[in-house]
Design a protein around this motif. Structure first.
Motif, mmCIF file in Angstrom:
data_model
loop_
_atom_site.group_PDB
_atom_site.id
_atom_site.type_symbol
_atom_site.label_atom_id
_atom_site.label_comp_id
_atom_site.label_asym_id
_atom_site.label_seq_id
_atom_site.Cartn_x
_atom_site.Cartn_y
_atom_site.Cartn_z
ATOM 1 N N TRP A 1 0.898 -1.209 0.020
ATOM 2 C CA TRP A 1 -0.155 0.084 0.239
ATOM 3 C C TRP A 1 0.805 1.126 -0.053
ATOM 4 O O TRP A 1 0.574 2.249 -0.642
ATOM 5 C CB TRP A 1 -0.759 -0.190 1.136
ATOM 6 C CG TRP A 1 -2.127 -0.782 1.076
ATOM 7 C CD1 TRP A 1 -2.365 -1.873 1.614
ATOM 8 C CD2 TRP A 1 -3.343 -0.547 0.090
ATOM 9 N NE1 TRP A 1 -3.507 -2.494 1.306
ATOM 10 C CE2 TRP A 1 -4.201 -1.716 0.222
ATOM 11 C CE3 TRP A 1 -3.637 0.506 -0.740
ATOM 12 C CZ2 TRP A 1 -5.236 -1.691 -0.602
ATOM 13 C CZ3 TRP A 1 -4.746 0.358 -1.508
ATOM 14 C CH2 TRP A 1 -5.721 -0.592 -1.392
ATOM 15 N N GLY A 2 1.861 1.243 0.536
ATOM 16 C CA GLY A 2 2.709 2.524 0.658
ATOM 17 C C GLY A 2 3.403 2.859 -0.637
ATOM 18 O O GLY A 2 3.528 3.930 -0.950
ATOM 19 N N ILE B 1 1.853 0.804 -9.663
ATOM 20 C CA ILE B 1 0.758 0.792 -8.647
ATOM 21 C C ILE B 1 -0.016 -0.479 -8.398
ATOM 22 O O ILE B 1 0.061 -0.867 -7.257
ATOM 23 C CB ILE B 1 -0.393 2.070 -8.800
ATOM 24 C CG1 ILE B 1 0.599 3.475 -8.726
ATOM 25 C CG2 ILE B 1 -1.364 2.131 -7.552
ATOM 26 C CD1 ILE B 1 -0.202 4.646 -9.217
ATOM 27 N N TRP B 2 -0.420 -0.886 -9.617
ATOM 28 C CA TRP B 2 -1.131 -2.121 -9.468
ATOM 29 C C TRP B 2 -0.225 -3.131 -8.922
ATOM 30 O O TRP B 2 -0.848 -4.258 -8.098
ATOM 31 C CB TRP B 2 -2.161 -2.614 -10.688
ATOM 32 C CG TRP B 2 -2.540 -3.824 -10.835
ATOM 33 C CD1 TRP B 2 -3.716 -4.043 -10.415
ATOM 34 C CD2 TRP B 2 -1.989 -5.210 -11.173
ATOM 35 N NE1 TRP B 2 -4.111 -5.499 -10.276
ATOM 36 C CE2 TRP B 2 -2.944 -5.985 -10.863
ATOM 37 C CE3 TRP B 2 -0.772 -5.413 -11.563
ATOM 38 C CZ2 TRP B 2 -2.715 -7.503 -11.025
ATOM 39 C CZ3 TRP B 2 -0.540 -6.834 -11.823
ATOM 40 C CH2 TRP B 2 -1.497 -7.749 -11.874
ATOM 41 N N LEU C 1 0.429 -3.433 -5.128
ATOM 42 C CA LEU C 1 -0.715 -3.808 -4.524
ATOM 43 C C LEU C 1 -0.845 -5.519 -4.616
ATOM 44 O O LEU C 1 -1.146 -6.268 -4.051
ATOM 45 C CB LEU C 1 -1.911 -3.324 -5.063
ATOM 46 C CG LEU C 1 -2.046 -1.743 -4.520
ATOM 47 C CD1 LEU C 1 -3.217 -1.102 -5.131
ATOM 48 C CD2 LEU C 1 -1.765 -1.615 -2.870
ATOM 49 N N TRP C 2 -0.589 -5.800 -5.850
ATOM 50 C CA TRP C 2 -0.713 -7.425 -6.288
ATOM 51 C C TRP C 2 0.320 -8.366 -5.666
ATOM 52 O O TRP C 2 -0.124 -9.219 -5.000
ATOM 53 C CB TRP C 2 -0.805 -7.611 -7.753
ATOM 54 C CG TRP C 2 -1.225 -9.105 -8.032
ATOM 55 C CD1 TRP C 2 -2.251 -9.656 -7.863
ATOM 56 C CD2 TRP C 2 -0.236 -9.891 -8.883
ATOM 57 N NE1 TRP C 2 -2.071 -10.971 -8.508
ATOM 58 C CE2 TRP C 2 -1.062 -11.274 -9.239
ATOM 59 C CE3 TRP C 2 1.063 -9.905 -9.486
ATOM 60 C CZ2 TRP C 2 -0.456 -12.097 -9.509
ATOM 61 C CZ3 TRP C 2 1.478 -11.046 -9.863
ATOM 62 C CH2 TRP C 2 0.849 -11.960 -10.176
ATOM 63 N N VAL C 3 1.281 -8.107 -5.825
ATOM 64 C CA VAL C 3 2.577 -8.768 -5.316
ATOM 65 C C VAL C 3 2.663 -8.758 -3.895
ATOM 66 O O VAL C 3 3.130 -9.551 -3.379
ATOM 67 C CB VAL C 3 3.915 -8.256 -5.968
ATOM 68 C CG1 VAL C 3 3.833 -8.733 -7.664
ATOM 69 C CG2 VAL C 3 4.461 -7.054 -5.420
ATOM 70 N N ALA C 4 2.153 -7.753 -2.984
ATOM 71 C CA ALA C 4 2.065 -7.535 -1.844
ATOM 72 C C ALA C 4 1.039 -8.298 -1.022
ATOM 73 O O ALA C 4 0.659 -8.524 0.082
ATOM 74 C CB ALA C 4 2.114 -6.032 -1.533
ATOM 75 N N GLY C 5 0.183 -8.778 -1.932
ATOM 76 C CA GLY C 5 -1.217 -9.582 -1.447
ATOM 77 C C GLY C 5 -2.285 -8.593 -0.960
ATOM 78 O O GLY C 5 -3.081 -9.043 -0.250
ATOM 79 N N CYS C 6 -2.141 -7.521 -1.584
ATOM 80 C CA CYS C 6 -3.287 -6.286 -1.078
ATOM 81 C C CYS C 6 -4.654 -6.731 -2.102
ATOM 82 O O CYS C 6 -5.475 -6.066 -1.799
ATOM 83 C CB CYS C 6 -2.908 -4.963 -1.338
ATOM 84 S SG CYS C 6 -1.362 -4.661 -0.072
ATOM 85 N N LEU C 7 -4.319 -7.357 -3.207
ATOM 86 C CA LEU C 7 -5.370 -7.573 -4.242
ATOM 87 C C LEU C 7 -5.770 -8.899 -4.476
ATOM 88 O O LEU C 7 -5.126 -9.601 -5.615
ATOM 89 C CB LEU C 7 -5.072 -6.864 -5.525
ATOM 90 C CG LEU C 7 -4.895 -5.265 -5.421
ATOM 91 C CD1 LEU C 7 -4.485 -4.741 -6.831
ATOM 92 C CD2 LEU C 7 -6.251 -4.626 -5.070
ATOM 93 N N PRO C 8 -6.169 -9.639 -3.708
ATOM 94 C CA PRO C 8 -6.478 -10.931 -3.961
ATOM 95 C C PRO C 8 -7.278 -11.296 -5.118
ATOM 96 O O PRO C 8 -8.416 -10.615 -5.029
ATOM 97 C CB PRO C 8 -6.917 -11.522 -2.893
ATOM 98 C CG PRO C 8 -7.667 -10.513 -2.006
ATOM 99 C CD PRO C 8 -6.820 -9.370 -2.239
#
Length: 131
Positions: A70-71, A114-115, A118-125
């Motif tokens: 997110w950061g 940006i996407w 979020l995706w690789v960090a697991g913020c967008l399952p």
């Protein structure tokens, strides 16, 4: 593949952070005029990139990795005005600067980065809808 991309993005942000700290001059030239304390902003963005990269590289702490995702996504959104400013300044030069072949892909890459953060960090399952 997701893990490999996470490590690649972490390495990219870590390297970018080091460059922001070691050689801030190029970043100062593209900073919009309305940004206060530009030198401090460039240095703090380097710190943010390094900390985000470290957080993204966490394999054990999912909450820390998500916070880093997110950061970094918010960071990429916040530096977009500098990229747009660089585009405008560069294209206004008599020689066209780096040209459209550099700037147009860079503008399109920003939302992808940006996407990706979020995706690789697991913020967008990404889940499939039940059939």
């Amino acid at each position: 593949m997701k893990t490999a991309l996470r490590w690649l993005l972490a390495a990219f942000y870590f390297a970018a952070g080091v460059i922001h700290l070691a050689a801030p001059a190029p970043f100062l030239t593209i900073m919009p005029g309305w940004v206060p304390a530009p030198h401090a902003v460039v240095l703090w963005t380097g710190v943010a990139e390094i900390l985000g990269a470290i957080g993204l590289a966490q394999g054990v702490s999912l909450p820390l990795r998500r916070a880093a995702g997110w950061g970094l996504a918010l960071y990429a959104l916040c530096v977009w005005p500098a990229n747009i400013n660089h585009f405008a300044l560069d294209m206004a030069r008599a020689d066209g600067g780096l040209g459209l072949a550099y700037h147009v892909p860079r503008m399109f890459a920003q939302p992808v980065i940006i996407w990706l953060a979020l995706w690789v960090a697991g913020c967008l399952p990404l889940r499939r809808a039940p059939a």
